[in-house]
Motif scaffolding. Sequence first.
Motif, PDB file in Angstrom:
ATOM      1  N   GLU A  37       0.821  -1.214   0.000  1.00  0.00           N
ATOM      2  CA  GLU A  37       0.000   0.000   0.000  1.00  0.00           C
ATOM      3  C   GLU A  37       0.850   1.256   0.000  1.00  0.00           C
ATOM      4  O   GLU A  37       0.418   2.306  -0.447  1.00  0.00           O
ATOM      5  N   ASP A  38       2.090   1.175   0.514  1.00  0.00           N
ATOM      6  CA  ASP A  38       3.015   2.303   0.545  1.00  0.00           C
ATOM      7  C   ASP A  38       4.072   2.066  -0.521  1.00  0.00           C
ATOM      8  O   ASP A  38       5.033   1.341  -0.301  1.00  0.00           O
ATOM      9  N   GLU A  39       3.899   2.676  -1.675  1.00  0.00           N
ATOM     10  CA  GLU A  39       4.802   2.410  -2.794  1.00  0.00           C
ATOM     11  C   GLU A  39       6.243   2.807  -2.515  1.00  0.00           C
ATOM     12  O   GLU A  39       7.150   2.403  -3.217  1.00  0.00           O
ATOM     13  N   ALA A  40       6.495   3.595  -1.458  1.00  0.00           N
ATOM     14  CA  ALA A  40       7.860   3.984  -1.119  1.00  0.00           C
ATOM     15  C   ALA A  40       8.553   2.905  -0.283  1.00  0.00           C
ATOM     16  O   ALA A  40       9.749   2.970  -0.042  1.00  0.00           O
ATOM     17  N   GLN A  78       4.675  -7.260 -10.613  1.00  0.00           N
ATOM     18  CA  GLN A  78       3.941  -6.441 -11.584  1.00  0.00           C
ATOM     19  C   GLN A  78       4.136  -4.956 -11.293  1.00  0.00           C
ATOM     20  O   GLN A  78       4.339  -4.146 -12.207  1.00  0.00           O
ATOM     21  N   ARG A  79       4.095  -4.608  -9.998  1.00  0.00           N
ATOM     22  CA  ARG A  79       4.297  -3.207  -9.626  1.00  0.00           C
ATOM     23  C   ARG A  79       5.718  -2.770  -9.961  1.00  0.00           C
ATOM     24  O   ARG A  79       5.940  -1.681 -10.485  1.00  0.00           O
ATOM     25  N   GLU A  80       6.699  -3.632  -9.666  1.00  0.00           N
ATOM     26  CA  GLU A  80       8.097  -3.314  -9.972  1.00  0.00           C
ATOM     27  C   GLU A  80       8.296  -3.148 -11.475  1.00  0.00           C
ATOM     28  O   GLU A  80       9.023  -2.255 -11.915  1.00  0.00           O
ATOM     29  N   ARG A  81       7.655  -4.006 -12.246  1.00  0.00           N
ATOM     30  CA  ARG A  81       7.759  -3.929 -13.705  1.00  0.00           C
ATOM     31  C   ARG A  81       7.191  -2.612 -14.213  1.00  0.00           C
ATOM     32  O   ARG A  81       7.819  -1.923 -15.022  1.00  0.00           O
ATOM     33  N   ALA A  82       6.004  -2.244 -13.735  1.00  0.00           N
ATOM     34  CA  ALA A  82       5.380  -0.993 -14.177  1.00  0.00           C
ATOM     35  C   ALA A  82       6.240   0.207 -13.784  1.00  0.00           C
ATOM     36  O   ALA A  82       6.427   1.140 -14.578  1.00  0.00           O
ATOM     37  N   SER A  83       6.788   0.178 -12.590  1.00  0.00           N
ATOM     38  CA  SER A  83       7.636   1.275 -12.118  1.00  0.00           C
ATOM     39  C   SER A  83       8.903   1.383 -12.957  1.00  0.00           C
ATOM     40  O   SER A  83       9.301   2.472 -13.372  1.00  0.00           O
ATOM     41  N   ALA A  84       9.545   0.257 -13.224  1.00  0.00           N
ATOM     42  CA  ALA A  84      10.770   0.270 -14.019  1.00  0.00           C
ATOM     43  C   ALA A  84      10.500   0.716 -15.446  1.00  0.00           C
ATOM     44  O   ALA A  84      11.296   1.458 -16.037  1.00  0.00           O
ATOM     45  N   MET A  85       9.383   0.279 -15.999  1.00  0.00           N
ATOM     46  CA  MET A  85       9.052   0.677 -17.371  1.00  0.00           C
ATOM     47  C   MET A  85       8.793   2.176 -17.445  1.00  0.00           C
ATOM     48  O   MET A  85       9.170   2.825 -18.423  1.00  0.00           O
ATOM     49  N   SER A  86       8.162   2.739 -16.422  1.00  0.00           N
ATOM     50  CA  SER A  86       7.898   4.177 -16.461  1.00  0.00           C
ATOM     51  C   SER A  86       9.182   4.974 -16.237  1.00  0.00           C
ATOM     52  O   SER A  86       9.339   6.061 -16.788  1.00  0.00           O
ATOM     53  N   ARG A  88      12.508   3.793 -16.872  1.00  0.00           N
ATOM     54  CA  ARG A  88      13.530   3.538 -17.897  1.00  0.00           C
ATOM     55  C   ARG A  88      12.961   3.406 -19.300  1.00  0.00           C
ATOM     56  O   ARG A  88      13.704   3.445 -20.273  1.00  0.00           O
ATOM     57  N   GLY A  89      11.678   3.187 -19.396  1.00  0.00           N
ATOM     58  CA  GLY A  89      11.060   2.981 -20.697  1.00  0.00           C
ATOM     59  C   GLY A  89      10.970   1.502 -21.031  1.00  0.00           C
ATOM     60  O   GLY A  89      11.758   0.688 -20.545  1.00  0.00           O
ATOM     61  N   ALA A  90       9.997   1.164 -21.844  1.00  0.00           N
ATOM     62  CA  ALA A  90       9.736  -0.235 -22.180  1.00  0.00           C
ATOM     63  C   ALA A  90      10.926  -0.867 -22.899  1.00  0.00           C
ATOM     64  O   ALA A  90      11.271  -2.018 -22.651  1.00  0.00           O
ATOM     65  N   ARG A  91      11.582  -0.125 -23.759  1.00  0.00           N
ATOM     66  CA  ARG A  91      12.703  -0.671 -24.524  1.00  0.00           C
ATOM     67  C   ARG A  91      13.840  -1.095 -23.598  1.00  0.00           C
ATOM     68  O   ARG A  91      14.414  -2.174 -23.746  1.00  0.00           O
ATOM     69  N   ALA A  92      14.170  -0.274 -22.633  1.00  0.00           N
ATOM     70  CA  ALA A  92      15.242  -0.598 -21.687  1.00  0.00           C
ATOM     71  C   ALA A  92      14.841  -1.789 -20.816  1.00  0.00           C
ATOM     72  O   ALA A  92      15.663  -2.658 -20.524  1.00  0.00           O
ATOM     73  N   TRP A  93      13.573  -1.825 -20.408  1.00  0.00           N
ATOM     74  CA  TRP A  93      13.091  -2.941 -19.578  1.00  0.00           C
ATOM     75  C   TRP A  93      13.187  -4.263 -20.342  1.00  0.00           C
ATOM     76  O   TRP A  93      13.686  -5.256 -19.834  1.00  0.00           O
ATOM     77  N   VAL A  94      12.732  -4.236 -21.581  1.00  0.00           N
ATOM     78  CA  VAL A  94      12.788  -5.444 -22.403  1.00  0.00           C
ATOM     79  C   VAL A  94      14.239  -5.835 -22.656  1.00  0.00           C
ATOM     80  O   VAL A  94      14.598  -7.015 -22.602  1.00  0.00           O
ATOM     81  N   GLY A  95      15.082  -4.859 -22.899  1.00  0.00           N
ATOM     82  CA  GLY A  95      16.497  -5.140 -23.129  1.00  0.00           C
ATOM     83  C   GLY A  95      17.149  -5.792 -21.919  1.00  0.00           C
ATOM     84  O   GLY A  95      17.915  -6.758 -22.060  1.00  0.00           O
ATOM     85  N   ALA A  96      16.847  -5.302 -20.718  1.00  0.00           N
ATOM     86  CA  ALA A  96      17.406  -5.892 -19.495  1.00  0.00           C
ATOM     87  C   ALA A  96      16.886  -7.312 -19.298  1.00  0.00           C
ATOM     88  O   ALA A  96      17.642  -8.213 -18.910  1.00  0.00           O
ATOM     89  N   SER A  97      15.614  -7.518 -19.583  1.00  0.00           N
ATOM     90  CA  SER A  97      15.029  -8.858 -19.447  1.00  0.00           C
ATOM     91  C   SER A  97      15.645  -9.818 -20.450  1.00  0.00           C
ATOM     92  O   SER A  97      15.937 -10.968 -20.129  1.00  0.00           O
ATOM     93  N   ARG A  98      15.860  -9.345 -21.673  1.00  0.00           N
ATOM     94  CA  ARG A  98      16.503 -10.173 -22.693  1.00  0.00           C
ATOM     95  C   ARG A  98      17.924 -10.542 -22.303  1.00  0.00           C
ATOM     96  O   ARG A  98      18.362 -11.667 -22.500  1.00  0.00           O
ATOM     97  N   VAL A 180      12.674 -13.404 -15.035  1.00  0.00           N
ATOM     98  CA  VAL A 180      12.465 -13.223 -16.480  1.00  0.00           C
ATOM     99  C   VAL A 180      11.010 -13.498 -16.830  1.00  0.00           C
ATOM    100  O   VAL A 180      10.385 -12.742 -17.577  1.00  0.00           O
ATOM    101  N   MET A 181      10.467 -14.578 -16.297  1.00  0.00           N
ATOM    102  CA  MET A 181       9.080 -14.938 -16.618  1.00  0.00           C
ATOM    103  C   MET A 181       8.119 -13.856 -16.127  1.00  0.00           C
ATOM    104  O   MET A 181       7.145 -13.522 -16.813  1.00  0.00           O
ATOM    105  N   GLN A 182       8.388 -13.300 -14.958  1.00  0.00           N
ATOM    106  CA  GLN A 182       7.530 -12.227 -14.447  1.00  0.00           C
ATOM    107  C   GLN A 182       7.680 -10.959 -15.280  1.00  0.00           C
ATOM    108  O   GLN A 182       6.715 -10.214 -15.462  1.00  0.00           O
ATOM    109  N   SER A 183       8.869 -10.706 -15.790  1.00  0.00           N
ATOM    110  CA  SER A 183       9.092  -9.471 -16.534  1.00  0.00           C
ATOM    111  C   SER A 183       8.363  -9.457 -17.870  1.00  0.00           C
ATOM    112  O   SER A 183       8.027  -8.404 -18.386  1.00  0.00           O
TER     113      SER A 183
END
Length: 185
Positions: A37-40, A78-86, A88-98, A180-183
Amino acid sequence: MTELTSPAAFPVTSGRRKGYDPGAVDDFLSGARAAFEDEAATLTSDDVRAAAFPLVRHGYAVDAVDGALARIEDAFAQRERASAMSRRGARAWVGASRALAQEILDRLSRPSRRRFRRVSHFRFGYRIDEVDLVAGRIARYLESGESLTIEQVRTVAFRMQLGGYDETQVDAVLDAVVDVMQSVG
């Protein structure tokens, strides 16, 4: 997650069977709920995956708690993924996962019986043939999308053998596979 913090949320073991200490589970779930509940807050999906509880008589049924923890881990991921994508951007997130997937695939593509560090011939480690079988399945998932679920990776269990694979190293790779599967959602 509200229902997960209720003492009635999990069946209790009976007889000689042991389960997770209800107090420890309830405390962890209460903290996890507050952190979600506390995103920080600093609790992560990795922290949820690493959660461990003492076994006691009349404890919470292990399978039920583990199932709840898996769902909580997924929510944090899921929350971590959304935060990282916002951030670093989707391209960087996908690149790190790859990149992580390729690192895993490189390890799992090593020759059989040489994929992981071995323990001493006088110590027990994971059975090499069983780990290699699972490693092959994960490699096929990463290479060609062969069917594999996060739950199958989370719940894999290996028997022990003298001189087997180092448990810590194998577990770290399995955790990375879950990441990786979660990302990729």
